[in-house]
Enzyme design. Structure first.
Site, PDB file in Angstrom:
ATOM      1  N   TRP A  20      -5.679   9.027   2.535  1.00  0.00           N
ATOM      2  CA  TRP A  20      -6.992   9.557   2.141  1.00  0.00           C
ATOM      3  C   TRP A  20      -8.119   8.611   2.566  1.00  0.00           C
ATOM      4  O   TRP A  20      -8.035   7.403   2.374  1.00  0.00           O
ATOM      5  CB  TRP A  20      -7.033   9.765   0.623  1.00  0.00           C
ATOM      6  CG  TRP A  20      -8.326  10.353   0.154  1.00  0.00           C
ATOM      7  CD1 TRP A  20      -8.671  11.678   0.163  1.00  0.00           C
ATOM      8  CD2 TRP A  20      -9.456   9.657  -0.371  1.00  0.00           C
ATOM      9  NE1 TRP A  20      -9.939  11.841  -0.324  1.00  0.00           N
ATOM     10  CE2 TRP A  20     -10.450  10.616  -0.653  1.00  0.00           C
ATOM     11  CE3 TRP A  20      -9.736   8.311  -0.623  1.00  0.00           C
ATOM     12  CZ2 TRP A  20     -11.699  10.284  -1.185  1.00  0.00           C
ATOM     13  CZ3 TRP A  20     -10.975   7.969  -1.147  1.00  0.00           C
ATOM     14  CH2 TRP A  20     -11.938   8.947  -1.425  1.00  0.00           C
ATOM     15  N   SER A  82       0.804   7.409   1.952  1.00  0.00           N
ATOM     16  CA  SER A  82      -0.054   7.812   0.836  1.00  0.00           C
ATOM     17  C   SER A  82      -0.279   9.331   0.860  1.00  0.00           C
ATOM     18  O   SER A  82       0.685  10.086   0.807  1.00  0.00           O
ATOM     19  CB  SER A  82      -1.363   7.008   0.882  1.00  0.00           C
ATOM     20  OG  SER A  82      -2.026   7.048  -0.364  1.00  0.00           O
ATOM     21  N   LEU A  83      -1.520   9.811   0.972  1.00  0.00           N
ATOM     22  CA  LEU A  83      -1.749  11.264   1.092  1.00  0.00           C
ATOM     23  C   LEU A  83      -0.977  11.823   2.288  1.00  0.00           C
ATOM     24  O   LEU A  83      -0.430  12.928   2.226  1.00  0.00           O
ATOM     25  CB  LEU A  83      -3.245  11.561   1.253  1.00  0.00           C
ATOM     26  CG  LEU A  83      -3.621  12.999   1.635  1.00  0.00           C
ATOM     27  CD1 LEU A  83      -3.257  13.979   0.520  1.00  0.00           C
ATOM     28  CD2 LEU A  83      -5.107  13.120   1.972  1.00  0.00           C
ATOM     29  N   PHE A 143     -12.015   2.187  -2.729  1.00  0.00           N
ATOM     30  CA  PHE A 143     -10.627   2.645  -2.656  1.00  0.00           C
ATOM     31  C   PHE A 143      -9.778   1.625  -1.886  1.00  0.00           C
ATOM     32  O   PHE A 143      -8.650   1.321  -2.272  1.00  0.00           O
ATOM     33  CB  PHE A 143     -10.576   4.022  -1.988  1.00  0.00           C
ATOM     34  CG  PHE A 143      -9.248   4.715  -2.102  1.00  0.00           C
ATOM     35  CD1 PHE A 143      -8.743   5.084  -3.336  1.00  0.00           C
ATOM     36  CD2 PHE A 143      -8.506   5.017  -0.969  1.00  0.00           C
ATOM     37  CE1 PHE A 143      -7.520   5.735  -3.448  1.00  0.00           C
ATOM     38  CE2 PHE A 143      -7.278   5.664  -1.066  1.00  0.00           C
ATOM     39  CZ  PHE A 143      -6.791   6.021  -2.306  1.00  0.00           C
ATOM     40  N   LEU A 144     -10.352   1.073  -0.809  1.00  0.00           N
ATOM     41  CA  LEU A 144      -9.649   0.040  -0.032  1.00  0.00           C
ATOM     42  C   LEU A 144      -9.333  -1.169  -0.899  1.00  0.00           C
ATOM     43  O   LEU A 144      -8.250  -1.750  -0.806  1.00  0.00           O
ATOM     44  CB  LEU A 144     -10.500  -0.409   1.161  1.00  0.00           C
ATOM     45  CG  LEU A 144     -10.704   0.587   2.297  1.00  0.00           C
ATOM     46  CD1 LEU A 144     -11.594  -0.019   3.368  1.00  0.00           C
ATOM     47  CD2 LEU A 144      -9.374   0.994   2.900  1.00  0.00           C
ATOM     48  N   ALA A 145     -10.296  -1.561  -1.729  1.00  0.00           N
ATOM     49  CA  ALA A 145     -10.108  -2.732  -2.592  1.00  0.00           C
ATOM     50  C   ALA A 145      -8.963  -2.494  -3.580  1.00  0.00           C
ATOM     51  O   ALA A 145      -8.138  -3.385  -3.822  1.00  0.00           O
ATOM     52  CB  ALA A 145     -11.398  -3.045  -3.336  1.00  0.00           C
ATOM     53  N   ILE A 146      -8.894  -1.268  -4.140  1.00  0.00           N
ATOM     54  CA  ILE A 146      -7.816  -0.945  -5.085  1.00  0.00           C
ATOM     55  C   ILE A 146      -6.466  -0.932  -4.361  1.00  0.00           C
ATOM     56  O   ILE A 146      -5.461  -1.402  -4.884  1.00  0.00           O
ATOM     57  CB  ILE A 146      -8.090   0.411  -5.780  1.00  0.00           C
ATOM     58  CG1 ILE A 146      -9.272   0.261  -6.750  1.00  0.00           C
ATOM     59  CG2 ILE A 146      -6.854   0.907  -6.528  1.00  0.00           C
ATOM     60  CD1 ILE A 146      -9.673   1.532  -7.453  1.00  0.00           C
ATOM     61  N   GLN A 147      -6.477  -0.421  -3.121  1.00  0.00           N
ATOM     62  CA  GLN A 147      -5.235  -0.375  -2.344  1.00  0.00           C
ATOM     63  C   GLN A 147      -4.664  -1.770  -2.098  1.00  0.00           C
ATOM     64  O   GLN A 147      -3.459  -1.977  -2.132  1.00  0.00           O
ATOM     65  CB  GLN A 147      -5.487   0.273  -0.975  1.00  0.00           C
ATOM     66  CG  GLN A 147      -5.686   1.751  -1.039  1.00  0.00           C
ATOM     67  CD  GLN A 147      -5.780   2.362   0.342  1.00  0.00           C
ATOM     68  OE1 GLN A 147      -4.943   3.095   0.728  1.00  0.00           O
ATOM     69  NE2 GLN A 147      -6.780   2.070   1.103  1.00  0.00           N
ATOM     70  N   ASP A 207       1.965  -2.454  -5.578  1.00  0.00           N
ATOM     71  CA  ASP A 207       1.086  -1.283  -5.453  1.00  0.00           C
ATOM     72  C   ASP A 207       0.622  -0.805  -6.834  1.00  0.00           C
ATOM     73  O   ASP A 207       1.435  -0.566  -7.722  1.00  0.00           O
ATOM     74  CB  ASP A 207       1.865  -0.165  -4.744  1.00  0.00           C
ATOM     75  CG  ASP A 207       0.994   0.972  -4.263  1.00  0.00           C
ATOM     76  OD1 ASP A 207      -0.178   1.051  -4.671  1.00  0.00           O
ATOM     77  OD2 ASP A 207       1.491   1.787  -3.465  1.00  0.00           O
ATOM     78  N   HIS A 235      -0.376  -1.468  -1.436  1.00  0.00           N
ATOM     79  CA  HIS A 235      -0.331  -0.070  -0.989  1.00  0.00           C
ATOM     80  C   HIS A 235      -0.125   0.091   0.524  1.00  0.00           C
ATOM     81  O   HIS A 235       0.082   1.207   0.984  1.00  0.00           O
ATOM     82  CB  HIS A 235      -1.627   0.628  -1.423  1.00  0.00           C
ATOM     83  CG  HIS A 235      -1.569   2.125  -1.392  1.00  0.00           C
ATOM     84  ND1 HIS A 235      -0.666   2.864  -2.146  1.00  0.00           N
ATOM     85  CD2 HIS A 235      -2.293   3.040  -0.691  1.00  0.00           C
ATOM     86  CE1 HIS A 235      -0.852   4.152  -1.918  1.00  0.00           C
ATOM     87  NE2 HIS A 235      -1.822   4.291  -1.033  1.00  0.00           N
TER      88      HIS A 235
END
EC number: 3.1.1.85
Length: 255
Positions: A20, A82-83, A143-147, A207, A235
């Site tokens: 995503w 992922s997605l 989102f990249l940071a969370i990944q 992850d 991730h």
């Protein structure tokens, strides 16, 4: 053709699907090595990177697949992150005659956490939906940071991924929002036993989006499949541990 596919290398065809908010450039860290062994098809999903969304239908797993399949070789190994892993799983279920093997990376048949299922907390995805309206580039960066969270080189990894993905056009905002809804709602858990092709699942031990505790639950749904855990990865194991990633993928295809 409105679907952008970058093809390189020679050998057995392998199709790779990104996650995503990303595009096919995310695979660059492993493309040179993989293209020594495979004919690699790096797909930009419809509405991402250089691919335009050309379906009159709403964004769904089915409408993604309907647009992608004509751009792919007759038979191929399938790798989805992922997605992209969710889309790849659906392809393996509906087009098993064309898929030689399925490998999902940091993916889940159902991404959202519930009482009896480990996953992403629903309020995190809801926040992303709201933030997309105000600043969608910033939302992707978050989102990249969370990944990357949890990996040893998280900051460096985020920087590397930004450099890779932001060289292509930003995603279509409508597709971005609706594909986030897919992450919130899709549930292929009951269909996993119907996968007929060799099925391998790669995970990052650190992850936070597909937590390690989900692995055994997914194994129970797909007992014929094989799980591989990358101990130093969050991730994106293909970025954190590229050499081991390539080695594990070669085992999948050689078997």
């Amino acid at each position: 053709m409105s679907i952008s596919v970058t093809c390189c290398g020679t050998g057995t065809p392998i199709v790779v699907l990104h996650g995503w908010g990303m595009n096919s450039n995310i695979w660059q860290p492993v493309v040179p090595a993989l293209s020594e062994h495979f004919q690699l098809y790096c797909v930009d999903l419809p509405g991402f990177g250089d691919s335009v969304w050309s379906s009159e239908n709403d964004v769904s797993l089915e409408s993604f697949i309907e647009q992608i399949m004509p751009a792919l070789p007759p038979r191929f190994h399938l790798l989805g992150w992922s997605l992209g892993g969710l889309i790849a799983t659906q392809i393996a279920l509906t087009h098993s005659d064309r898929v030689m093997s399925l490998t999902t990376v940091a993916s889940s048949p159902h991404f959202v956490e519930s009482n009896d299922w480990a996953g992403i907390k629903p309020d995190i995805l809801e926040q992303f939906q709201q933030q997309l309206d105000s600043n969608f580039k910033k939302t992707i960066e978050r989102f990249l940071a969370i990944q990357a969270m949890g990996s040893e080189d998280a900051r460096e990894q985020v920087k590397q991924v930004k450099q890779l993905i932001f060289t292509k056009p930003m995603p279509d905002q409508g597709v971005l929002k609706q594909s986030l809804t897919i992450l919130q709602t899709a549930d292929l858990r009951q269909q996993l036993p119907n996968i007929e092709v060799p099925f391998n699942r790669f995970y990052g031990r650190l992850d936070s989006l597909v937590p390690e505790r989900a692995i055994d639950d997914i194994s129970a749904l797909a007992p014929e499949s094989k799980a591989v855990v990358f101990t130093k990865s969050a991730h994106a194991p293909f970025i954190s541990e590229p050499e081991r990633f390539i080695s594990e993928l070669l085992k999948v295809v050689e078997n």
